[in-house]
Design an enzyme around this catalytic site. Structure first.
Site, PDB file in Angstrom:
ATOM      1  N   TYR A 144      40.046   6.705  23.275  1.00  0.00           N
ATOM      2  CA  TYR A 144      39.161   7.361  22.217  1.00  0.00           C
ATOM      3  C   TYR A 144      39.313   7.098  20.939  1.00  0.00           C
ATOM      4  O   TYR A 144      40.764   7.129  20.651  1.00  0.00           O
ATOM      5  CB  TYR A 144      39.255   8.938  22.623  1.00  0.00           C
ATOM      6  CG  TYR A 144      38.262   9.525  21.549  1.00  0.00           C
ATOM      7  CD1 TYR A 144      37.046   9.808  21.769  1.00  0.00           C
ATOM      8  CD2 TYR A 144      38.708  10.267  20.569  1.00  0.00           C
ATOM      9  CE1 TYR A 144      36.086  10.321  20.747  1.00  0.00           C
ATOM     10  CE2 TYR A 144      38.058  10.982  19.708  1.00  0.00           C
ATOM     11  CZ  TYR A 144      36.800  11.160  19.765  1.00  0.00           C
ATOM     12  OH  TYR A 144      35.924  11.693  18.722  1.00  0.00           O
ATOM     13  N   LYS A 204      33.034  18.708  24.610  1.00  0.00           N
ATOM     14  CA  LYS A 204      32.193  18.281  25.482  1.00  0.00           C
ATOM     15  C   LYS A 204      31.647  18.970  26.721  1.00  0.00           C
ATOM     16  O   LYS A 204      31.048  20.005  26.612  1.00  0.00           O
ATOM     17  CB  LYS A 204      32.751  16.900  26.047  1.00  0.00           C
ATOM     18  CG  LYS A 204      33.571  16.076  24.824  1.00  0.00           C
ATOM     19  CD  LYS A 204      32.539  15.575  23.667  1.00  0.00           C
ATOM     20  CE  LYS A 204      33.455  15.253  22.437  1.00  0.00           C
ATOM     21  NZ  LYS A 204      34.198  14.255  22.729  1.00  0.00           N
ATOM     22  N   ASP A 252      43.734  12.377  29.298  1.00  0.00           N
ATOM     23  CA  ASP A 252      42.623  12.984  28.656  1.00  0.00           C
ATOM     24  C   ASP A 252      41.645  12.942  29.732  1.00  0.00           C
ATOM     25  O   ASP A 252      40.859  12.142  30.184  1.00  0.00           O
ATOM     26  CB  ASP A 252      42.173  12.066  27.464  1.00  0.00           C
ATOM     27  CG  ASP A 252      41.204  12.621  26.603  1.00  0.00           C
ATOM     28  OD1 ASP A 252      40.301  13.472  27.189  1.00  0.00           O
ATOM     29  OD2 ASP A 252      40.987  12.256  25.512  1.00  0.00           O
ATOM     30  N   ARG A 258      47.923  34.082  15.004  1.00  0.00           N
ATOM     31  CA  ARG A 258      47.992  32.462  15.435  1.00  0.00           C
ATOM     32  C   ARG A 258      48.970  32.404  16.496  1.00  0.00           C
ATOM     33  O   ARG A 258      48.862  31.435  17.377  1.00  0.00           O
ATOM     34  CB  ARG A 258      48.627  31.897  13.984  1.00  0.00           C
ATOM     35  CG  ARG A 258      49.366  30.531  14.349  1.00  0.00           C
ATOM     36  CD  ARG A 258      49.697  29.502  13.211  1.00  0.00           C
ATOM     37  NE  ARG A 258      50.112  30.331  12.049  1.00  0.00           N
ATOM     38  CZ  ARG A 258      51.332  30.836  11.788  1.00  0.00           C
ATOM     39  NH1 ARG A 258      52.345  31.013  12.957  1.00  0.00           N
ATOM     40  NH2 ARG A 258      51.687  31.703  10.816  1.00  0.00           N
TER      41      ARG A 258
HETATM   42  C1  LIG Z   1      35.595  13.782  21.802  1.00  0.00           C
HETATM   43  C2  LIG Z   1      36.792  13.496  22.354  1.00  0.00           C
HETATM   44  C3  LIG Z   1      38.106  13.571  21.851  1.00  0.00           C
HETATM   45  C4  LIG Z   1      38.151  14.292  20.678  1.00  0.00           C
HETATM   46  O1  LIG Z   1      37.604  15.728  20.802  1.00  0.00           O
HETATM   47  P1  LIG Z   1      37.391  16.453  19.537  1.00  0.00           P
HETATM   48  O2  LIG Z   1      37.072  17.723  20.090  1.00  0.00           O
HETATM   49  O3  LIG Z   1      36.053  15.748  19.023  1.00  0.00           O
HETATM   50  O4  LIG Z   1      38.162  16.540  18.318  1.00  0.00           O
HETATM   51  C5  LIG Z   1      39.186  13.272  22.647  1.00  0.00           C
HETATM   52  N1  LIG Z   1      39.044  12.557  23.818  1.00  0.00           N
HETATM   53  C6  LIG Z   1      37.796  12.345  24.301  1.00  0.00           C
HETATM   54  C7  LIG Z   1      37.741  11.284  25.543  1.00  0.00           C
HETATM   55  C8  LIG Z   1      36.574  12.574  23.683  1.00  0.00           C
HETATM   56  O5  LIG Z   1      35.475  12.150  24.307  1.00  0.00           O
END
Ligand SMILES: *Cc1c(COP(=O)(O)O)cnc(C)c1O
Length: 392
Positions: A97, A194, A169, A45
């Site tokens: 988001y 993504k 982000d 961890r």
């Molecule tokens: C998908 C997404 C998240 C969350 O990510 P997860 O991997 O699904 O927890 C946060 N910010 C943006 C802009 C996203 O597209």
């Protein structure tokens, strides 16, 4: 050295065996020579060699000092919020988001952290919203799904002047396109689910900090809260990053062609894509992004959910699914899927109409993708009585 060469060669050859692919250290613990005497790893961890390669790689890619890998994008966001204390205030982009909205509103608000949502596409709005309690500014650029662009360097200046942290982000742009730390951000987070992993095959999150001091604080939270990324998924993200620049370039090129095709369609009302000169703050996107990305949103002249639903159900190459950033194209109807939990009035304010369709443009040939959209439009529009009344 150019960036693509740097990325590939920043992923080290395994020093123990010479393996050119990073070994997957599938272990929970590490044997010690004497109590407290070990090779830098005691419990997985706290530290895992496979995860460490990914963490160092993303830190380099975002030009930060430290990187940390989490079990999801939301776990990464959660770790950043845990830097705050009760009584602190966050200023966040208004079409944040949805999962971040849920986390801020339904979990952190009850622990005394308050969130104010602001239209950050205008830098002055951010300056006006700051109070003595503001400790963190949270932005996305481009946002989901209408791809709103905020001036990262402008907001960073305001953050610095007020001694407030700026977290970006960077999921939609990816570091191949935009590096918020170079523009003055303190922290960058990713849903590596993504573009970074890029193949729609895992869930992962990353945090990168601009200073070692902030990095040490995130490291403490990562170990204390425990939402780490496992070794196999870390390996998959490393593998994804190796082709990131190539993929982003192609995603963007395909998306540009498709956005230009959509602009010419008579039954489409708005096309949202940062690469179009008509897009709000296109000039800022051009300044801070190298590529415009692979996500497009558009809505219809007739704001009809049934009609939009028919389109996203009739595409053959664009698969109907949530998420984005993978090699295969996806489409979705945000009002019924990703943004269903947002009240209609608030949804409309951020441009998410009933007919808004989001495309995640993949790596298929752009001509085939355009042909797929054409046949879906023809099929959906042919049967629609509403369309007949408009075109008659
Ligand atoms: C998908 C997404 C998240 C969350 O990510 P997860 O991997 O699904 O927890 C946060 N910010 C943006 C802009 C996203 O597209």
């Amino acid at each position: 050295m150019k960036e693509q060469t740097q990325i590939l060669h920043s992923i080290p050859v395994d020093p123990l065996t010479g393996s050119i692919s990073t070994p997957i250290y599938q272990t929970s613990t590490f044997v010690q020579e004497a109590p407290g005497v070990h090779k830098g790893y005691d419990y997985a961890r706290s530290n895992n060699p496979t995860r460490k390669v990914l963490e160092d790689c993303i830190a380099k890619l975002e030009n930060g000092t430290n990187g940390y890998a989490f079990a999801s994008g939301l776990a990464a966001i959660d770790a950043v919020i845990k830097l705050l204390e009760a009584g602190d205030e966050v200023i966040a982009v208004d079409d944040i988001y949805g999962g971040a909205f849920r986390l801020f509103t339904h979990i952190y608000q009850k622990f005394g952290i308050s969130i104010r949502y602001v239209d950050t596409t205008n830098v002055a709005n951010v300056a006006d919203a700051i109070t003595a309690k503001t400790k963190l500014i949270w932005i996305e650029s481009p946002t989901n799904p209408t791809l709103k662009i905020s001036d990262i360097a402008g907001i960073a200046e305001i953050a610095k002047a007020n001694n407030v942290l700026l977290c970006v982000d960077n999921t939609f742009a990816s570091p191949a396109s935009q590096k918020p730390i170079n523009l003055g951000a303190d922290i960058v987070i990713h849903s590596a689910t993504k573009y970074l992993a890029g193949h729609s095959d895992l869930i992962a999150g990353l945090v990168v900090t601009a200073t070692k001091e902030l990095g040490d604080r995130i490291k403490f939270i990562q170990n204390a809260s425990g939402a780490i990324l496992g070794p196999f998924d870390s390996w998959l993200v490393i593998r994804g990053i190796e082709t990131l620049t190539l993929r982003i370039r192609q995603h963007s090129e395909n998306a540009q062609k498709i956005a230009e095709f959509l602009l010419k369609e008579k039954l489409i009302k708005n096309v949202y894509f940062p690469g179009l000169p008509s897009h709000h703050n296109h000039d800022i996107a051009k300044k801070q992004q190298k590529y415009f990305g692979g996500v497009i949103a558009f809505d219809l002249v007739i704001d009809d959910k049934e009609l939009a639903s028919k389109i996203v159900s009739s595409t053959k190459l664009f698969k109907l699914a949530e998420s984005l950033g993978g090699v295969k194209s996806l489409c979705c109807l945000p009002c019924e899927m990703t943004h269903k939990s947002i009240p209609a009035e608030k949804r409309y304010q951020s441009g998410v109409t009933d007919s808004l369709i989001r495309l995640s443009v993949g790596l298929e040939d752009a001509d085939d993708l355009i042909a797929d959209l054409k046949q879906a439009f023809a099929f959906a529009f042919a049967e629609s009585a509403v369309v007949e009344s408009v075109t008659a």
